[in-house]
Write an enzyme that holds these catalytic residues in place. Structure first.
Site, mmCIF file in Angstrom:
data_model
loop_
_atom_site.group_PDB
_atom_site.id
_atom_site.type_symbol
_atom_site.label_atom_id
_atom_site.label_comp_id
_atom_site.label_asym_id
_atom_site.label_seq_id
_atom_site.Cartn_x
_atom_site.Cartn_y
_atom_site.Cartn_z
ATOM 1 N N LYS A 1 6.832 -0.973 -7.275
ATOM 2 C CA LYS A 1 5.844 -1.909 -7.087
ATOM 3 C C LYS A 1 5.247 -3.015 -7.972
ATOM 4 C CE LYS A 1 3.409 1.656 -4.307
ATOM 5 N NZ LYS A 1 2.039 2.509 -4.048
ATOM 6 N N TYR B 1 2.574 -0.951 5.622
ATOM 7 C CA TYR B 1 1.700 0.151 5.597
ATOM 8 C C TYR B 1 0.760 0.539 6.851
ATOM 9 C CZ TYR B 1 2.290 0.935 0.301
ATOM 10 O OH TYR B 1 2.692 1.644 -0.930
ATOM 11 N N PHE C 1 -8.871 1.954 1.805
ATOM 12 C CA PHE C 1 -8.063 0.934 0.970
ATOM 13 C C PHE C 1 -6.841 0.415 1.472
ATOM 14 C CE2 PHE C 1 -6.290 5.499 1.299
ATOM 15 C CZ PHE C 1 -4.847 5.323 1.564
ATOM 16 N N ARG D 1 10.240 12.408 -3.846
ATOM 17 C CA ARG D 1 8.851 12.662 -3.871
ATOM 18 C C ARG D 1 8.438 13.364 -4.848
ATOM 19 N NH1 ARG D 1 5.110 9.798 -0.505
ATOM 20 N NH2 ARG D 1 3.721 11.431 -0.994
ATOM 21 N N THR E 1 0.257 11.133 -6.039
ATOM 22 C CA THR E 1 -0.421 9.452 -5.781
ATOM 23 C C THR E 1 -1.077 9.056 -7.048
ATOM 24 O OG1 THR E 1 -0.419 10.123 -3.333
ATOM 25 C CG2 THR E 1 -1.624 8.268 -4.130
ATOM 26 N N ASN F 1 0.432 2.371 -9.062
ATOM 27 C CA ASN F 1 0.988 3.847 -9.280
ATOM 28 C C ASN F 1 2.510 3.341 -9.316
ATOM 29 O OD1 ASN F 1 1.490 3.727 -6.535
ATOM 30 N ND2 ASN F 1 0.414 5.563 -6.127
ATOM 31 N N HIS G 1 6.738 3.618 -4.751
ATOM 32 C CA HIS G 1 6.528 4.132 -3.468
ATOM 33 C C HIS G 1 7.871 5.086 -3.117
ATOM 34 C CE1 HIS G 1 5.953 4.551 0.969
ATOM 35 N NE2 HIS G 1 7.253 4.148 1.078
ATOM 36 N N GLU H 1 11.530 3.176 7.171
ATOM 37 C CA GLU H 1 11.444 2.151 5.982
ATOM 38 C C GLU H 1 12.446 1.527 5.493
ATOM 39 O OE1 GLU H 1 7.388 4.664 4.546
ATOM 40 O OE2 GLU H 1 9.152 4.442 3.417
HETATM 41 N N1 UDP Z 1 -3.719 4.356 -2.500
HETATM 42 C C1 UDP Z 1 -5.087 4.006 -3.037
HETATM 43 N N2 UDP Z 1 -6.068 4.653 -2.821
HETATM 44 C C2 UDP Z 1 -6.192 5.929 -2.456
HETATM 45 C C3 UDP Z 1 -5.208 6.473 -1.823
HETATM 46 C C4 UDP Z 1 -3.862 5.648 -1.874
HETATM 47 O O1 UDP Z 1 -5.022 2.642 -3.431
HETATM 48 O O2 UDP Z 1 -7.470 6.542 -2.460
HETATM 49 C C5 UDP Z 1 -2.534 3.696 -2.178
HETATM 50 C C6 UDP Z 1 -1.627 4.188 -3.385
HETATM 51 O O3 UDP Z 1 -1.031 3.328 -4.211
HETATM 52 C C7 UDP Z 1 -0.600 4.966 -2.639
HETATM 53 C C8 UDP Z 1 -0.649 4.170 -1.356
HETATM 54 O O4 UDP Z 1 -1.983 3.679 -1.101
HETATM 55 O O5 UDP Z 1 0.657 5.175 -3.251
HETATM 56 C C9 UDP Z 1 -0.036 5.006 -0.114
HETATM 57 O O6 UDP Z 1 -1.080 6.010 0.101
HETATM 58 P P1 UDP Z 1 -0.228 7.626 0.188
HETATM 59 O O7 UDP Z 1 -1.370 8.460 0.569
HETATM 60 O O8 UDP Z 1 0.594 7.394 1.417
HETATM 61 O O9 UDP Z 1 0.316 7.737 -1.119
HETATM 62 P P2 UDP Z 1 1.985 8.010 -1.589
HETATM 63 O O10 UDP Z 1 2.622 8.373 -0.434
HETATM 64 O O11 UDP Z 1 2.248 6.564 -2.081
HETATM 65 O O12 UDP Z 1 1.769 8.961 -2.851
HETATM 66 MG MG MG Z 2 2.575 7.674 1.419
#
Ligand code: UDP
Ligand code: MG
Length: 136
Positions: free
Chosen positions: A12, A52, A60, A88, A94, A115, A118, A129
Site C-alpha cells: 500500500k 474495494y 471507512f 493472510r 488488520t 497497514n 493487502h 483480484e
Molecule cells: N480499514 C480501516 N478501518 C477499519 C477497518 C478496515 O481503515 O475499521 C481498512 C484497512 O486498511 C483494511 C482495509 O480497510 O486493510 C480492508 O478491510 P478488511 O476488513 O478487508 O481488512 P484486511 O482484509 O485488509 O485485513
Molecule cells: Mg480484506
C-alpha cells in the site's frame, strides 16, 4: 498432498512511500512465496472504489478509497503452498496493534488504515483480484 495456490498482495502507499517494497518482497521470498508477476501502479479513486467495492457500505469506505489512490502501490501475484491462507497469516491482523510478531503488519504497519499491505481473503476473491490487476 500439495496445494499450490495464487493470491493477490498489494504493498500500500504508506509502505511504497517509505521505500519498503523491496524489503517486503524479500521477506515474502524468504517465506517461500514466488512472485509470479508484479507492477507498480497508481490507481485513481474510481479504480480504488471498484477494487474495494465489497466494503462500500462500511463507514471507512470513502477514506479507504482515497488512501489506496493517494500514491503508488505495488501489486503482486504470489504463488505457494496454500498461498491464500498462508499469506493472510504472514500479513497479520488488520490492525497492526493486534498483529502477531514477525508479520508484515506488525513489522511495518503504522495504523489500521496505513497497514502497509493487502491480501486476498479467499480463493475466489484471489482469482477476482488477480484478474482485476492482471487481466489480458
Ligand atoms: N480499514 C480501516 N478501518 C477499519 C477497518 C478496515 O481503515 O475499521 C481498512 C484497512 O486498511 C483494511 C482495509 O480497510 O486493510 C480492508 O478491510 P478488511 O476488513 O478487508 O481488512 P484486511 O482484509 O485488509 O485485513
Ligand atoms: Mg480484506
Amino acid at each position: 498432498m500439495s496445494n499450490i495456490q495464487q493470491t493477490l498482495s498489494i504493498i500500500k502507499p504508506d509502505a511504497v512511500e517509505r521505500n519498503l517494497a523491496d524489503e517486503i518482497k524479500s521477506f515474502l521470498i524468504k517465506k517461500n512465496f514466488k512472485i509470479i508477476d508484479n507492477k507498480k501502479i497508481h490507481l485513481n479513486k474510481d479504480e480504488a472504489a471498484e477494487f474495494y467495492k465489497v466494503h462500500q457500505s462500511k463507514p471507512f469506505y470513502n477514506d479507504l478509497c482515497s488512501y489506496l489512490s493517494s500514491g503508488p502501490i505495488v501489486v503482486m501475484i504470489l504463488e505457494g503452498e496454500n498461498a491464500v491462507a498462508s499469506y493472510r497469516k504472514i500479513m497479520g491482523a488488520t490492525d497492526p496493534k493486534n498483529a502477531e510478531k514477525n508479520t508484515i503488519r506488525k513489522l511495518y504497519g503504522i495504523s489500521i488504515d496505513k497497514n502497509s499491505v493487502h491480501g486476498s481473503d479467499s480463493i475466489d476473491n484471489a482469482k477476482k483480484e488477480i484478474e482485476f490487476f492482471f487481466k489480458n
